[in-house]
Design a protein around this motif. Structure first.
Motif: not given
Length: 391
Positions: A17-18, A21, A77, A81, A190, A193-194
């Protein structure tokens, strides 16, 4: 797209994870057919209307504003990130058919020394300065009826870490004042993830990328197949097939970038080390782990960028065309079907170029070959016979 270097590395299964969002919608119309022109949002204001009533009272004017349809939205992000210089990292999402999604990794060179990583060089992209509302060529020509992905949803992952999207080393110090965030894998994850969050019901997913973005395509193809076990997964790297696996060089570059922190937790990678993760090996690991993945690969036979980066990495004796053939054999000897399209000449990439629609080898248009691949039609290798010329 842009250039990249050989990477001989490992990718991890767990998406890092970054941070949280933050989505910024960019209000712009879909890119038009002119490569350098972006249509701005249009605002239409209705003329005031006056209606007389029996009491001669005048109604107040009514105003409506209509904006052009949204083509892409930019997503920040998160704080964890970053690009190579620590600047913020963001990516782009186009929401169209939710059942068909393209996950695309951009190119932009690579670096692995104080000299090549100096931000003043042209070896790699330092910041993520892409604006998808300015892209309108190749697969990003969304208005072209010949585009087989014109109605697909898309996730576009820019590239700015010099590590072909697979590094995990933050603030790596090369000396001489050159410090680089090689955190490309954290950024690239990411996109996965998206994909899961926004398009979790997708039936078909194309994982692709050009140049440096072609390198992580096989591994992210495997990660996507793990997250979408029922979906039709197609992995199609562009302009990254001409690098050999070199167990001596693999850990050197992988050590600089921190790719050991991203080795996937698969049965096919059990006991594997960074030395065993050359670019063609990534196809074997992912294809063995997830045999449902359907594959394709595009390259030019004498790709000038791949030639230059091979020399920069100390592999100047490597012929792109010869290595393309060796790598295809390595993958297919492992029982993985890898149809390839090899065009003549020294050009680099196809997915984002205007000749995406016009390039033909021996009478077969690349765009038709790709459309058949996406449709699940049987496709054959398309290989130039006079490869030193041009298509």
């Amino acid at each position: 797209m842009r250039r990249f270097v050989i990477v001989l590395c490992a990718i991890g299964l767990t998406a890092a994870a970054c941070g949280s969002d933050e989505s910024d919608e960019i209000g712009a119309s879909e890119p038009d057919s002119t490569p350098t022109t972006t249509a701005a949002p249009t605002s239409t204001t209705a003329a005031p209307t006056t209606t007389a009533t029996p009491t001669t009272t005048t109604a107040a004017p009514t105003t409506t504003t209509t904006a052009a349809p949204l083509a892409w939205r930019q997503v920040m992000a998160g704080d964890d990130c970053a690009c190579s210089d620590g600047s913020p990292y963001s990516y782009w999402v186009r929401e169209a058919d939710p059942d068909k999604v393209m996950l695309f990794f951009d190119g932009g060179g690579a670096c692995f020394s104080a000299e090549t990583c100096n931000p003043e060089t042209a070896t790699y992209s330092v910041q993520a300065d892409d604006d998808l509302n300015e892209f309108s060529t190749g697969v990003f020509d969304l208005d072209n009826p010949a585009n087989p992905l014109g109605d697909w949803s898309m996730i576009f992952m820019p590239y700015c870490t010099g590590d072909v999207h697979i590094g995990t080393n933050a603030d790596f110090d090369y000396g001489d004042g050159v410090v680089v965030n090689h955190t490309g894998f954290l950024n690239a994850s990411k996109g996965l993830d998206e994909l899961v969050t926004s398009f979790g019901g997708a039936d078909q997913i194309l994982v692709t990328g050009s140049s440096a973005g072609g390198v992580p395509t096989p591994l992210f193809g495997g990660l996507v197949a793990d997250a979408f076990p029922e979906a039709d997964i197609v992995a199609m790297p562009d302009a990254s097939g001409g690098y050999p696996s070199n167990p001596l060089l693999n850990p050197v570059i992988g050590g600089l970038w921190g790719t050991e922190g991203a080795i996937p937790d698969w049965e096919s990678t059990a006991g594997a080390t960074v030395a065993e993760f050359g670019i063609p090996d990534l196809y074997v690991y992912a294809g063995t782990e997830y045999p449902q993945i359907r594959w394709g690969r595009f390259d030019h036979a004498f790709d000038g960028v791949q030639t230059d980066f091979s020399a920069l990495a100390g592999l100047e004796d490597s012929s792109v065309k010869a290595v393309l053939d060796i790598n295809e054999a390595l993958v297919e000897d492992a029982g993985i079907d890898l149809p390839v399209y090899i065009a003549p000449g020294t050009d680099h990439t196809i997915m984002g170029r205007p000749d995406f629609y016009d390039l033909a080898v021996d009478g077969t248009l690349f765009v038709d070959w790709l459309a058949d691949l996406l449709a699940g039609e049987p496709i054959d290798d398309v290989v130039c016979t006079e490869c030193e010329g041009s298509a």
